[in-house]
Design a protein around this motif. Sequence first.
Motif, PDB file in Angstrom:
ATOM      1  N   PHE A  65       0.867  -1.292   0.048  1.00 30.47           N
ATOM      2  CA  PHE A  65       0.074  -0.147   0.170  1.00 30.47           C
ATOM      3  C   PHE A  65       0.844   1.331  -0.017  1.00 30.47           C
ATOM      4  CE2 PHE A  65      -1.994   3.475   2.420  1.00 30.47           C
ATOM      5  CZ  PHE A  65      -3.080   3.861   1.524  1.00 30.47           C
ATOM      6  N   ARG A  66       1.845   1.327   0.811  1.00 33.00           N
ATOM      7  CA  ARG A  66       2.541   2.685   0.818  1.00 33.00           C
ATOM      8  C   ARG A  66       3.872   2.596   0.194  1.00 33.00           C
ATOM      9  NH1 ARG A  66       1.289   4.541   5.197  1.00 33.00           N
ATOM     10  NH2 ARG A  66       1.578   2.675   6.484  1.00 33.00           N
ATOM     11  N   SER A  67       3.377   3.247  -1.015  1.00 31.11           N
ATOM     12  CA  SER A  67       4.434   3.670  -2.336  1.00 31.11           C
ATOM     13  C   SER A  67       5.236   4.748  -1.964  1.00 31.11           C
ATOM     14  CB  SER A  67       3.581   3.814  -3.373  1.00 31.11           C
ATOM     15  OG  SER A  67       2.865   4.741  -3.288  1.00 31.11           O
ATOM     16  N   SER A  68       4.908   5.709  -1.176  1.00 34.36           N
ATOM     17  CA  SER A  68       5.419   6.853  -0.734  1.00 34.36           C
ATOM     18  C   SER A  68       4.743   7.426   0.417  1.00 34.36           C
ATOM     19  CB  SER A  68       5.304   8.001  -1.782  1.00 34.36           C
ATOM     20  OG  SER A  68       4.047   8.368  -1.821  1.00 34.36           O
ATOM     21  N   GLY A  69       5.206   8.455   0.990  1.00 34.06           N
ATOM     22  CA  GLY A  69       4.660   8.920   2.558  1.00 34.06           C
ATOM     23  C   GLY A  69       3.802  10.154   1.994  1.00 34.06           C
ATOM     24  N   PRO A  70       3.708  10.993   2.711  1.00 34.04           N
ATOM     25  CA  PRO A  70       2.670  12.061   2.551  1.00 34.04           C
ATOM     26  C   PRO A  70       3.277  13.043   1.501  1.00 34.04           C
ATOM     27  CG  PRO A  70       3.517  12.287   4.882  1.00 34.04           C
ATOM     28  CD  PRO A  70       4.376  11.223   3.994  1.00 34.04           C
ATOM     29  N   SER A  71       2.272  13.536   0.977  1.00 35.61           N
ATOM     30  CA  SER A  71       2.364  14.606  -0.256  1.00 35.61           C
ATOM     31  C   SER A  71       3.253  15.530   0.306  1.00 35.61           C
ATOM     32  CB  SER A  71       0.887  15.030  -0.597  1.00 35.61           C
ATOM     33  OG  SER A  71       0.368  16.050   0.188  1.00 35.61           O
ATOM     34  N   ASP A  72       3.885  16.418  -0.742  1.00 35.28           N
ATOM     35  CA  ASP A  72       4.673  17.710  -0.377  1.00 35.28           C
ATOM     36  C   ASP A  72       3.840  18.501   0.482  1.00 35.28           C
ATOM     37  OD1 ASP A  72       6.872  16.308  -1.752  1.00 35.28           O
ATOM     38  OD2 ASP A  72       6.516  17.462  -3.515  1.00 35.28           O
ATOM     39  N   ASP A  73       2.660  18.876   0.168  1.00 35.77           N
ATOM     40  CA  ASP A  73       1.728  19.973   0.994  1.00 35.77           C
ATOM     41  C   ASP A  73       1.647  19.085   2.385  1.00 35.77           C
ATOM     42  OD1 ASP A  73       1.637  21.468  -1.490  1.00 35.77           O
ATOM     43  OD2 ASP A  73      -0.576  20.689  -1.703  1.00 35.77           O
ATOM     44  N   GLN A  74       1.419  18.070   2.613  1.00 31.92           N
ATOM     45  CA  GLN A  74       1.032  17.629   3.727  1.00 31.92           C
ATOM     46  C   GLN A  74       2.417  17.764   4.601  1.00 31.92           C
ATOM     47  OE1 GLN A  74      -0.521  13.549   2.529  1.00 31.92           O
ATOM     48  NE2 GLN A  74      -2.444  14.370   3.439  1.00 31.92           N
ATOM     49  N   SER A  75       3.613  17.011   4.277  1.00 35.34           N
ATOM     50  CA  SER A  75       4.846  17.243   4.870  1.00 35.34           C
ATOM     51  C   SER A  75       5.085  18.759   5.059  1.00 35.34           C
ATOM     52  CB  SER A  75       6.046  16.779   3.697  1.00 35.34           C
ATOM     53  OG  SER A  75       5.809  15.407   3.402  1.00 35.34           O
ATOM     54  N   ALA A  76       4.951  19.671   4.176  1.00 38.70           N
ATOM     55  CA  ALA A  76       5.082  21.206   4.617  1.00 38.70           C
ATOM     56  C   ALA A  76       4.136  21.523   5.798  1.00 38.70           C
ATOM     57  CB  ALA A  76       4.823  21.905   3.358  1.00 38.70           C
ATOM     58  N   ALA A  77       2.997  21.001   5.807  1.00 38.50           N
ATOM     59  CA  ALA A  77       2.108  21.415   7.078  1.00 38.50           C
ATOM     60  C   ALA A  77       2.535  20.885   8.167  1.00 38.50           C
ATOM     61  CB  ALA A  77       0.781  20.890   6.860  1.00 38.50           C
ATOM     62  N   MET A  78       3.506  19.737   8.341  1.00 35.77           N
ATOM     63  CA  MET A  78       3.604  18.872   9.532  1.00 35.77           C
ATOM     64  C   MET A  78       4.811  19.987  10.412  1.00 35.77           C
ATOM     65  SD  MET A  78       4.152  15.136   8.765  1.00 35.77           S
ATOM     66  CE  MET A  78       3.052  14.435   7.293  1.00 35.77           C
ATOM     67  N   VAL A  79       4.509  20.137  11.553  1.00 35.09           N
ATOM     68  CA  VAL A  79       5.301  20.627  12.725  1.00 35.09           C
ATOM     69  C   VAL A  79       6.254  19.676  13.166  1.00 35.09           C
ATOM     70  CG1 VAL A  79       5.651  21.906  14.523  1.00 35.09           C
ATOM     71  CG2 VAL A  79       3.758  22.606  13.033  1.00 35.09           C
ATOM     72  N   SER A  80       5.689  18.309  13.502  1.00 33.50           N
ATOM     73  CA  SER A  80       6.563  17.330  14.094  1.00 33.50           C
ATOM     74  C   SER A  80       5.490  15.926  13.921  1.00 33.50           C
ATOM     75  CB  SER A  80       6.438  17.372  15.466  1.00 33.50           C
ATOM     76  OG  SER A  80       5.516  17.241  16.343  1.00 33.50           O
ATOM     77  N   ALA A  81       6.609  14.874  13.897  1.00 32.35           N
ATOM     78  CA  ALA A  81       5.598  13.614  13.689  1.00 32.35           C
ATOM     79  C   ALA A  81       6.394  12.616  14.786  1.00 32.35           C
ATOM     80  CB  ALA A  81       5.749  13.272  12.149  1.00 32.35           C
ATOM     81  N   SER A  82       5.472  11.544  15.119  1.00 36.40           N
ATOM     82  CA  SER A  82       5.842  10.601  15.886  1.00 36.40           C
ATOM     83  C   SER A  82       5.031   9.357  15.837  1.00 36.40           C
ATOM     84  CB  SER A  82       5.809  10.817  17.371  1.00 36.40           C
ATOM     85  OG  SER A  82       6.493   9.689  18.194  1.00 36.40           O
ATOM     86  N   VAL A  83       5.631   8.400  14.674  1.00 35.61           N
ATOM     87  CA  VAL A  83       4.651   7.407  14.271  1.00 35.61           C
ATOM     88  C   VAL A  83       5.508   6.168  14.219  1.00 35.61           C
ATOM     89  CG1 VAL A  83       3.299   6.562  12.105  1.00 35.61           C
ATOM     90  CG2 VAL A  83       3.260   9.081  12.968  1.00 35.61           C
ATOM     91  N   ALA A  84       5.062   5.135  14.594  1.00 37.81           N
ATOM     92  CA  ALA A  84       5.989   3.755  14.437  1.00 37.81           C
ATOM     93  C   ALA A  84       5.108   2.649  14.008  1.00 37.81           C
ATOM     94  CB  ALA A  84       6.376   3.438  15.750  1.00 37.81           C
ATOM     95  N   GLU A  85       5.853   1.432  13.644  1.00 39.04           N
ATOM     96  CA  GLU A  85       5.039   0.304  13.038  1.00 39.04           C
ATOM     97  C   GLU A  85       5.503  -0.717  14.308  1.00 39.04           C
ATOM     98  OE1 GLU A  85       6.608  -1.310   9.650  1.00 39.04           O
ATOM     99  OE2 GLU A  85       5.631   0.094   8.242  1.00 39.04           O
ATOM    100  N   TYR A  86       4.510  -1.515  14.778  1.00 41.67           N
ATOM    101  CA  TYR A  86       4.601  -2.682  15.417  1.00 41.67           C
ATOM    102  C   TYR A  86       4.103  -4.110  15.043  1.00 41.67           C
ATOM    103  CZ  TYR A  86       4.434   1.574  18.691  1.00 41.67           C
ATOM    104  OH  TYR A  86       4.655   2.824  19.030  1.00 41.67           O
ATOM    105  N   ASP A  87       5.014  -5.007  15.149  1.00 48.33           N
ATOM    106  CA  ASP A  87       4.780  -6.102  14.873  1.00 48.33           C
ATOM    107  C   ASP A  87       3.904  -6.802  15.999  1.00 48.33           C
ATOM    108  OD1 ASP A  87       6.196  -6.253  12.185  1.00 48.33           O
ATOM    109  OD2 ASP A  87       7.846  -6.427  13.156  1.00 48.33           O
ATOM    110  N   ILE A  88       2.673  -7.501  15.661  1.00 51.40           N
ATOM    111  CA  ILE A  88       1.855  -7.928  16.527  1.00 51.40           C
ATOM    112  C   ILE A  88       1.917  -9.544  16.584  1.00 51.40           C
ATOM    113  CG2 ILE A  88      -0.256  -8.214  17.587  1.00 51.40           C
ATOM    114  CD1 ILE A  88       1.165  -5.175  17.620  1.00 51.40           C
ATOM    115  N   ALA A  89       2.477 -10.222  17.713  1.00 47.41           N
ATOM    116  CA  ALA A  89       2.331 -11.586  17.548  1.00 47.41           C
ATOM    117  C   ALA A  89       1.060 -12.245  17.847  1.00 47.41           C
ATOM    118  CB  ALA A  89       3.480 -12.128  18.744  1.00 47.41           C
ATOM    119  N   ASP A  90       0.296 -11.668  18.868  1.00 51.06           N
ATOM    120  CA  ASP A  90      -0.812 -12.380  19.341  1.00 51.06           C
ATOM    121  C   ASP A  90      -1.985 -11.190  19.708  1.00 51.06           C
ATOM    122  OD1 ASP A  90      -2.746 -14.265  20.386  1.00 51.06           O
ATOM    123  OD2 ASP A  90      -1.723 -13.989  22.375  1.00 51.06           O
ATOM    124  N   VAL A  91      -3.331 -11.486  19.703  1.00 56.73           N
ATOM    125  CA  VAL A  91      -4.497 -10.483  20.038  1.00 56.73           C
ATOM    126  C   VAL A  91      -5.330 -11.175  20.639  1.00 56.73           C
ATOM    127  CG1 VAL A  91      -6.386  -9.447  18.502  1.00 56.73           C
ATOM    128  CG2 VAL A  91      -4.083  -9.643  17.495  1.00 56.73           C
TER     129      VAL A  91
END
Length: 100
Positions: A65-91
């Motif tokens: 799904f993720r071919s690229s990140g946010p658009s240039d306009d979205q990136s310009a609007a961001m002041v900061s970001a804290s996003v991470a991926e988590y691998d889940i073993a059990d639910v």
Amino acid sequence: MVIVAGHITVDPGQRESYLAGCTSVVEQARRAAGCLDFAITADLLDPARINIFERWESQAAVETFRSSGPSDDQSAAMVSASVAEYDIADVRSLTAPDPA
């Protein structure tokens, strides 16, 4: 399963337009193979914060799904970001199954 979670901050005056610009991304993600949930939402307390939550069947589904990140306009609007991926073993479900 993979969960992508975190938040970004934008100028409070730009938050609504930023979120409106994310509508097509959410629609595309929810139609993508392997997407279990996808949300980009306004925080209830912080007018600059936008919460990110994605749930995917696999890392391969995320990468397809993720071919690229946010658009240039979205990136310009961001002041900061804290996003991470988590691998889940059990639910463990915290709710009763749907009666449907």
